[in-house]
Design a protein around this motif. Structure first.
Motif, short mmCIF file in Angstrom:
data_model
loop_
_atom_site.label_atom_id
_atom_site.label_comp_id
_atom_site.label_asym_id
_atom_site.label_seq_id
_atom_site.Cartn_x
_atom_site.Cartn_y
_atom_site.Cartn_z
N GLU A 152 52.22 89.45 107.86
CA GLU A 152 52.28 90.44 106.79
C GLU A 152 53.09 91.63 107.28
O GLU A 152 52.89 92.10 108.41
N ASP A 197 54.57 95.53 106.15
CA ASP A 197 54.58 96.67 105.24
C ASP A 197 55.94 97.34 105.31
O ASP A 197 56.31 97.89 106.35
N LYS A 207 55.76 98.07 99.69
CA LYS A 207 55.05 96.83 99.37
C LYS A 207 54.61 96.13 100.64
O LYS A 207 55.12 96.39 101.73
N THR A 208 53.69 95.17 100.48
CA THR A 208 53.30 94.29 101.57
C THR A 208 53.92 92.93 101.32
O THR A 208 53.74 92.34 100.24
N ILE A 223 51.96 100.26 98.42
CA ILE A 223 51.55 101.14 99.52
C ILE A 223 52.51 102.31 99.58
O ILE A 223 53.55 102.32 98.91
N LYS A 235 54.81 104.08 104.80
CA LYS A 235 53.94 103.23 105.62
C LYS A 235 54.68 101.96 106.01
O LYS A 235 55.20 101.23 105.16
N THR A 236 54.74 101.69 107.29
CA THR A 236 55.38 100.47 107.79
C THR A 236 54.51 99.85 108.88
O THR A 236 53.65 100.51 109.47
#
Length: 702
Positions: free
Chosen positions: A137, A139, A143-144, A184, A188-189
């Motif tokens: 997964e 980020d 989006k994820t 998200i 955010k990563t």
């Protein structure tokens, strides 16, 4: 792998992807070293190191490793996240390329990483090939994004509840797709990778080690200051969680690894130098052509010498541990030897070192050294995918040059503190050389002699007759007065006696050369016959048990402490093997009068508390005893029969075995010996003052 019918439905594109990973499954040892626990843990290191590379580049601050109870491992980081856009020319997402194609990634000079532990670009893809299932997964971009793999093949699992490798799997055929879900924050990563090792490759008996992972996390936290590493074990019972973060660096790492008292401060040698390397690069037509490129190599070394003789050198390349060394360690050792030999030659008169003395060897210099050697460079060349040996040849000269230049500056500094440390270090190295020569001579002359040979052992040694090392015992006896009685009390078949006069040298504060000059210490080392310090050979020891037999008073305890310091510091393998003992002689002899049918009894008492209990018991029984009660202040006050019965006869005696149970016990012992016997007086004084209130004046034998 999938069955034949399923495999036949793959497109040509997917057959090419699987072709590379098939080689990994057929020859896993080429990529991870083995398929035992070492290889299993190597898969974890490959995924963790990808997150660490992000932290080295300044993009990640936290890495979390979770051991799940379903045989899977999850690694999370808050780095930039694996690229999710399409790779030009391949038609695949960055995630799929990284996890399905060998020799693909951002560590091949594309500017993504200035320095990285990964070189071969096979880490993630190899883990994927050897896993029953991998879930990724990412980020990025608000989006994820997610993709799953089964033994290296991309597709979708239909989970009913918790994810599992046994869930129904549908491989992608005509095209691959990266799932996107959720919203998200755009800033955010990060990347989350969870994999289940393939038990067709790894035996069920091989499991992930929580202790190994926490040790690796602690090590990495020293090497990447400011990075937080969290390890959590959720397998059975209550979860166990450890967090590691160190804002220091290699200096703190050396201080953590060091256990002995220092001869020098922890010195740091750091510099970046350049070198030219010829590499193969693709030109515009897609052909490989050689090209000279300029590389930067940053050397960061912390080192200090202590008064011990063990050597602890840890080496790393771009945070990757290289336990088998390589060109950086060769350069480090070459620089040390060259610099210190030159410094000792320059100060030969002051050190009383002449041309007639043996040459200073590398082992003399490394004795007592604790060091962390790290180098950082682009595209390091390792010998094998396990990255245990650095092969980049240019690094050898760079590290050697940095060590020579900066260590020479430290050794020739005009500052008072630096001068003192420099002198102490050179004296230690010269002392190690002389100790090595003396120990070798002692070892050569201390072999057991047969009837046709003359013995070169000390004349005061009363040796035993047996040739069996396992059965023989050496009693180190305090004083000549006790020796006479002990000779009559011993069994000369297997018990040898070596008397010592008074209190021996405190070896915690003495140099190896001083120890070998000391008559008592030298005699003990010579009689045991296994050498001392780093040259000690346990198999050459002449006796199965070494028994310290001292008086049961304060002076006897002090002598026993001095002897234990000698064994712990210079003959530690004897202690670790459980072959050193302390005799327990009695404190009192109680002569109990006869009463009724009970005959006269002689009872030996070993402590004040035991005496009080015994007297109370006799009083209840209405029995009397001869007064005054005899108190043994020394072994010489006993006759031969009493000494044999209480202290020397294996059938009746009590011995206290001196042992080091584990590494924690070893560290505790190091601290205690340094506190009680070391050069620093202030901590010892504080210890005595703090404990003075617990000592009764009546207990002081003065």
């Amino acid at each position: 792998m999938s069955n034949v019918s399923t495999r036949s439905s793959y497109t040509a594109r997917h057959l090419q992807v699987l072709e590379g990973l098939e080689a990994v499954r057929k020859r896993p040892g080429m990529y991870i070293g083995s398929t035992d626990s070492r290889g299993l843990m190597h898969c974890v290191w490959e995924i963790i190191d990808n997150g660490v590379d992000e932290a080295i580049g300044g993009y990640a601050t936290t890495i979390e490793v979770i051991l799940h109870d379903d045989d899977s491992v999850e690694v999370r980081d808050d780095g930039r996240g694996i690229p999710v856009d399409e790779v030009e020319g391949l038609g695949l997402s960055g995630v799929e390329v990284v996890y399905t194609k060998l020799h693909a990634g951002g560590k091949f000079g594309g500017g993504s990483y200035a320095a990285s532990g990964g070189l071969h670009g096979v880490g993630a893809s190899v883990v994927n090939a050897l896993s029953a299932r991998v879930d990724v997964e990412v980020d990025r971009g608000g989006k994820t994004h997610a993709m799953s793999f089964r033994r290296g093949e991309p597709g979708e699992f239909r989970d009913k509840g918790e994810p599992t490798p046994e869930a129904t799997f549908t491989p992608f055929t005509s095209s691959s797709r990266l799932r996107s879900f959720g919203r998200i924050a755009k800033k955010k990563t990060g990347t989350r990778v969870r994999f289940w090792p393939d038990r067709q490759i790894f035996p069920e008996t091989e499991q992930f080690s929580f202790s190994n992972i926490t040790e690796r996390a602690r090590q990495t936290s020293f090497l990447v200051p400011g990075l937080t590493l969290i390890v959590e074990d959720r397998r059975g019972g209550d979860p166990v969680r450890e967090e590691h973060r160190h804002d220091g660096g290699v200096v703190d790492f050396v201080d953590f690894l060091s256990h002995d008292s220092p001869v020098t401060n922890t010195w740091r040698l750091r510099e970046t130098r350049t070198f030219t390397e010829t590499v193969q690069q693709l030109d515009r037509s897609g052909r490989l052509k050689p090209k000279d490129v300029e590389r930067h190599c940053t050397v960061d070394i912390a080192l200090r010498w202590g008064n011990g003789f063990d050597t602890f050198v840890r080496s790393f390349v771009n945070i990757i541990a290289t336990p088998k060394g390589g060109t950086h360690i060769q350069g480090f050792e070459n620089g040390l030897v060259k610099t210190l030999r030159k410094a000792i030659d320059t100060n030969a008169r002051r050190l009383k070192y002449s041309a007639k003395d043996p040459k200073i060897e590398k082992d003399d210099i490394l004795a007592g050294l604790t060091a962390v050697v790290t180098v950082s460079l682009e595209e390091p060349q390792f010998e094998g995918q396990t990255k245990e040996v650095l092969g980049t040849s240019q690094v050898r000269a760079i590290v050697s040059g940095v060590v020579e230049d900066q260590l020479t500056a430290l050794l020739t500094s005009s500052k008072r503190d630096a001068k003192l440390q420099s002198t102490q270090l050179m004296e230690k190295i010269v002392g190690e050389m002389r100790a090595r020569v003396s120990a070798r001579m002692h070892k050569e002359i201390s072999r057991r002699k047969n009837a046709l040979e003359s013995s070169a052992l000390p004349a005061k040694l009363a040796d035993c007759r047996t040739k069996s090392v396992e059965e023989s015992e050496l009693f180190i006896v305090e004083g000549d007065s006790a020796l006479g009685t002990a000779k009559l009390a011993r069994s000369s078949e297997f018990q040898a006696l070596l008397p010592i006069r008074g209190k021996i040298l405190n070896v915690q504060k003495a140099s190896p050369a001083d120890i070998l000059k000391n008559a008592e210490c030298s005699s003990i080392i010579q009689v045991i016959g296994a050498g001392s310090g780093r040259t000690f050979d346990l198999d050459a020891a002449r006796y199965g048990k070494i028994i310290l037999m001292t008086d049961a008073d304060v002076d006897g305890a002090h002598i026993r402490g001095l002897l234990l310091t000698l064994f712990f510091r210079y003959m530690r393998p004897l202690v670790e093997a459980g072959r050193v003992y302390a005799a327990v002689p009695p404190l009192f002899r109680l002569d109990i009068n006869p009463k009724g049918r009970r005959k006269r009894e002689i009872q030996y008492i070993y402590s004040e508390a035991e005496l009080a209990r015994t007297l109370a018991k006799l009083e209840k029984q209405g029995r009397t005893y001869k007064e005054p009660i005899q108190r043994y202040k020394g072994l010489g006050e006993m006759d031969a029969d009493q000494l044999s019965e209480t202290t020397m006869d294996p059938k009746h005696r009590t011995l206290r075995r001196i042992q080091i149970a584990d590494e924690d016990a070893l560290m505790t012992a190091e601290r205690i010996f340094e506190l009680l016997m070391g050069s620093e007086v202030a901590p010892r004084k504080e210890f005595i003052v703090a404990g003075a209130g617990h000592v009764s004046q009546d207990q002081i034998d003065a």
